[in-house]
Every structure is written in structure tokens, then in C-alpha cells.
Write a protein that holds these residues in place. Structure first.
Motif, mmCIF file in Angstrom:
data_model
loop_
_atom_site.group_PDB
_atom_site.id
_atom_site.type_symbol
_atom_site.label_atom_id
_atom_site.label_comp_id
_atom_site.label_asym_id
_atom_site.label_seq_id
_atom_site.Cartn_x
_atom_site.Cartn_y
_atom_site.Cartn_z
ATOM 1 N N GLU A 1 55.930 29.245 35.503
ATOM 2 C CA GLU A 1 54.898 28.205 35.585
ATOM 3 C C GLU A 1 55.245 27.030 34.671
ATOM 4 O OE1 GLU A 1 51.386 26.249 36.653
ATOM 5 O OE2 GLU A 1 52.238 28.048 37.547
ATOM 6 N N ALA A 2 55.665 27.323 33.452
ATOM 7 C CA ALA A 2 56.043 26.269 32.506
ATOM 8 C C ALA A 2 57.233 25.475 33.048
ATOM 9 C CB ALA A 2 56.370 26.862 31.138
ATOM 10 N N GLY A 3 58.203 26.175 33.607
ATOM 11 C CA GLY A 3 59.381 25.503 34.157
ATOM 12 C C GLY A 3 59.026 24.568 35.298
ATOM 13 N N GLN A 4 58.147 25.012 36.182
ATOM 14 C CA GLN A 4 57.725 24.167 37.301
ATOM 15 C C GLN A 4 57.015 22.917 36.790
ATOM 16 O OE1 GLN A 4 55.288 26.848 39.603
ATOM 17 N NE2 GLN A 4 56.991 27.509 40.886
ATOM 18 N N ALA A 5 56.099 23.096 35.854
ATOM 19 C CA ALA A 5 55.350 21.967 35.312
ATOM 20 C C ALA A 5 56.283 21.003 34.580
ATOM 21 C CB ALA A 5 54.241 22.461 34.385
ATOM 22 N N GLU A 6 57.238 21.541 33.811
ATOM 23 C CA GLU A 6 58.190 20.684 33.094
ATOM 24 C C GLU A 6 59.031 19.857 34.064
ATOM 25 O OE1 GLU A 6 60.232 23.609 30.762
ATOM 26 O OE2 GLU A 6 58.877 23.366 29.056
ATOM 27 N N ARG A 7 59.477 20.495 35.156
ATOM 28 C CA ARG A 7 60.285 19.768 36.141
ATOM 29 C C ARG A 7 59.471 18.642 36.790
ATOM 30 N NH1 ARG A 7 62.124 24.888 36.737
ATOM 31 N NH2 ARG A 7 60.796 25.390 38.504
ATOM 32 N N LYS A 8 58.212 18.923 37.119
ATOM 33 C CA LYS A 8 57.367 17.885 37.714
ATOM 34 C C LYS A 8 57.175 16.726 36.743
ATOM 35 C CE LYS A 8 54.495 20.191 41.134
ATOM 36 N NZ LYS A 8 53.125 20.509 41.514
ATOM 37 N N LEU A 9 56.862 17.050 35.502
ATOM 38 C CA LEU A 9 56.592 16.005 34.517
ATOM 39 C C LEU A 9 57.849 15.217 34.154
ATOM 40 C CD1 LEU A 9 54.046 17.932 32.297
ATOM 41 C CD2 LEU A 9 53.548 16.033 33.852
ATOM 42 N N ALA A 10 59.018 15.817 34.316
ATOM 43 C CA ALA A 10 60.277 15.124 34.046
ATOM 44 C C ALA A 10 60.684 14.214 35.197
ATOM 45 C CB ALA A 10 61.385 16.146 33.761
ATOM 46 N N ASN A 11 60.048 14.373 36.343
ATOM 47 C CA ASN A 11 60.351 13.574 37.527
ATOM 48 C C ASN A 11 59.590 12.248 37.437
ATOM 49 O OD1 ASN A 11 60.353 12.390 40.084
ATOM 50 N ND2 ASN A 11 60.357 14.357 41.150
ATOM 51 N N ALA A 12 60.322 11.164 37.246
ATOM 52 C CA ALA A 12 59.695 9.848 37.086
ATOM 53 C C ALA A 12 58.881 9.456 38.317
ATOM 54 C CB ALA A 12 60.759 8.797 36.803
ATOM 55 N N ASP A 13 59.332 9.834 39.508
ATOM 56 C CA ASP A 13 58.572 9.518 40.720
ATOM 57 C C ASP A 13 57.213 10.213 40.708
ATOM 58 O OD1 ASP A 13 60.499 7.858 41.783
ATOM 59 O OD2 ASP A 13 61.433 9.431 43.008
ATOM 60 N N THR B 1 55.417 11.275 38.050
ATOM 61 C CA THR B 1 54.504 10.717 37.046
ATOM 62 C C THR B 1 54.082 9.294 37.405
ATOM 63 O OG1 THR B 1 56.388 10.090 35.660
ATOM 64 C CG2 THR B 1 55.305 12.183 35.150
ATOM 65 N N ALA B 2 54.929 8.562 38.138
ATOM 66 C CA ALA B 2 54.583 7.190 38.510
ATOM 67 C C ALA B 2 53.655 7.125 39.721
ATOM 68 C CB ALA B 2 55.851 6.394 38.798
ATOM 69 N N LYS B 3 53.842 8.048 40.661
ATOM 70 C CA LYS B 3 53.132 7.937 41.939
ATOM 71 C C LYS B 3 51.931 8.874 42.076
ATOM 72 C CE LYS B 3 57.260 6.365 44.349
ATOM 73 N NZ LYS B 3 58.252 6.659 45.367
ATOM 74 N N ALA B 4 51.929 9.981 41.362
ATOM 75 C CA ALA B 4 50.829 10.939 41.496
ATOM 76 C C ALA B 4 49.576 10.387 40.824
ATOM 77 C CB ALA B 4 51.215 12.268 40.865
ATOM 78 N N PRO B 5 48.404 10.727 41.363
ATOM 79 C CA PRO B 5 47.163 10.303 40.700
ATOM 80 C C PRO B 5 47.108 10.844 39.269
ATOM 81 C CG PRO B 5 46.719 11.206 42.889
ATOM 82 C CD PRO B 5 48.167 11.464 42.592
ATOM 83 N N GLU B 6 46.514 10.086 38.369
ATOM 84 C CA GLU B 6 46.479 10.461 36.952
ATOM 85 C C GLU B 6 45.869 11.848 36.747
ATOM 86 O OE1 GLU B 6 47.128 10.862 33.135
ATOM 87 O OE2 GLU B 6 48.018 9.302 34.369
ATOM 88 N N GLN B 7 44.832 12.198 37.529
ATOM 89 C CA GLN B 7 44.217 13.518 37.332
ATOM 90 C C GLN B 7 45.173 14.649 37.714
ATOM 91 O OE1 GLN B 7 42.878 11.202 39.605
ATOM 92 N NE2 GLN B 7 41.552 12.284 41.038
ATOM 93 N N VAL B 8 46.072 14.394 38.657
ATOM 94 C CA VAL B 8 47.072 15.400 39.044
ATOM 95 C C VAL B 8 48.093 15.559 37.918
ATOM 96 C CG1 VAL B 8 48.908 15.957 40.692
ATOM 97 C CG2 VAL B 8 46.738 15.016 41.509
ATOM 98 N N VAL B 9 48.529 14.442 37.365
ATOM 99 C CA VAL B 9 49.477 14.494 36.246
ATOM 100 C C VAL B 9 48.830 15.197 35.048
ATOM 101 C CG1 VAL B 9 50.861 13.119 34.638
ATOM 102 C CG2 VAL B 9 50.711 12.440 37.041
ATOM 103 N N ALA B 10 47.569 14.870 34.772
ATOM 104 C CA ALA B 10 46.852 15.495 33.650
ATOM 105 C C ALA B 10 46.710 16.996 33.872
ATOM 106 C CB ALA B 10 45.482 14.850 33.466
#
Length: 75
Positions: A28-40, A42-51
């Protein structure tokens, strides 16, 4: 005062359960880290999804710490 639960639980089964839970938390941590490391992401997802992804990462890290400690405490 500590309770002696060595006869009350199956230490091997508890260790296997904790290791399984720990592997899931690490995944779970690895998946979340990979998503958060993806600039696309963090730039395109709604803020509540990123949060929510950041919250999942923090929860997974907390679980990893807690489960690692419980494994270390097993006899």
C-alpha cells in the motif's frame, strides 16, 4: 505488569499473520509513493484525491512501524 500470553496464542500463526499484514502495508505504501511521485498525478488529480493518497501513505507507514514492532516483540 506484563501478561504471559505465550501459552494463550500460537506464536507461529501470529507471526505469519503479522508478516502478511506487514507485506500488505508495504505494498500500500509503495503504491501511494509511486502515485505521489508521478508529476502528472499530482498536477491533474483533484486535490482531495491527492490528499487522500497522502493519508493512505501515512496510514501505511504507521502500520509498517506498528507491525514491525509487534513482530520484534514476539518471543
Amino acid at each position: 505488569m506484563e501478561l504471559d500470553v505465550s501459552g494463550a496464542i500460537d506464536v507461529g500463526a501470529e507471526r505469519r499473520r503479522l508478516e502478511k499484514d506487514l507485506a500488505a502495508a508495504r505494498s500500500e505504501a509503495g503504491q501511494a509513493e509511486r502515485k505521489l511521485a508521478n508529476a502528472d498525478f499530482t498536477a491533474k488529480a483533484p486535490e482531495q484525491v491527492v490528499a487522500k493518497t497522502r493519508q493512505r501513505l501515512e496510514a501505511a507507514r504507521s502500520d509498517i512501524t506498528r507491525l514491525s514492532q509487534r513482530l520484534a516483540d514476539l518471543p
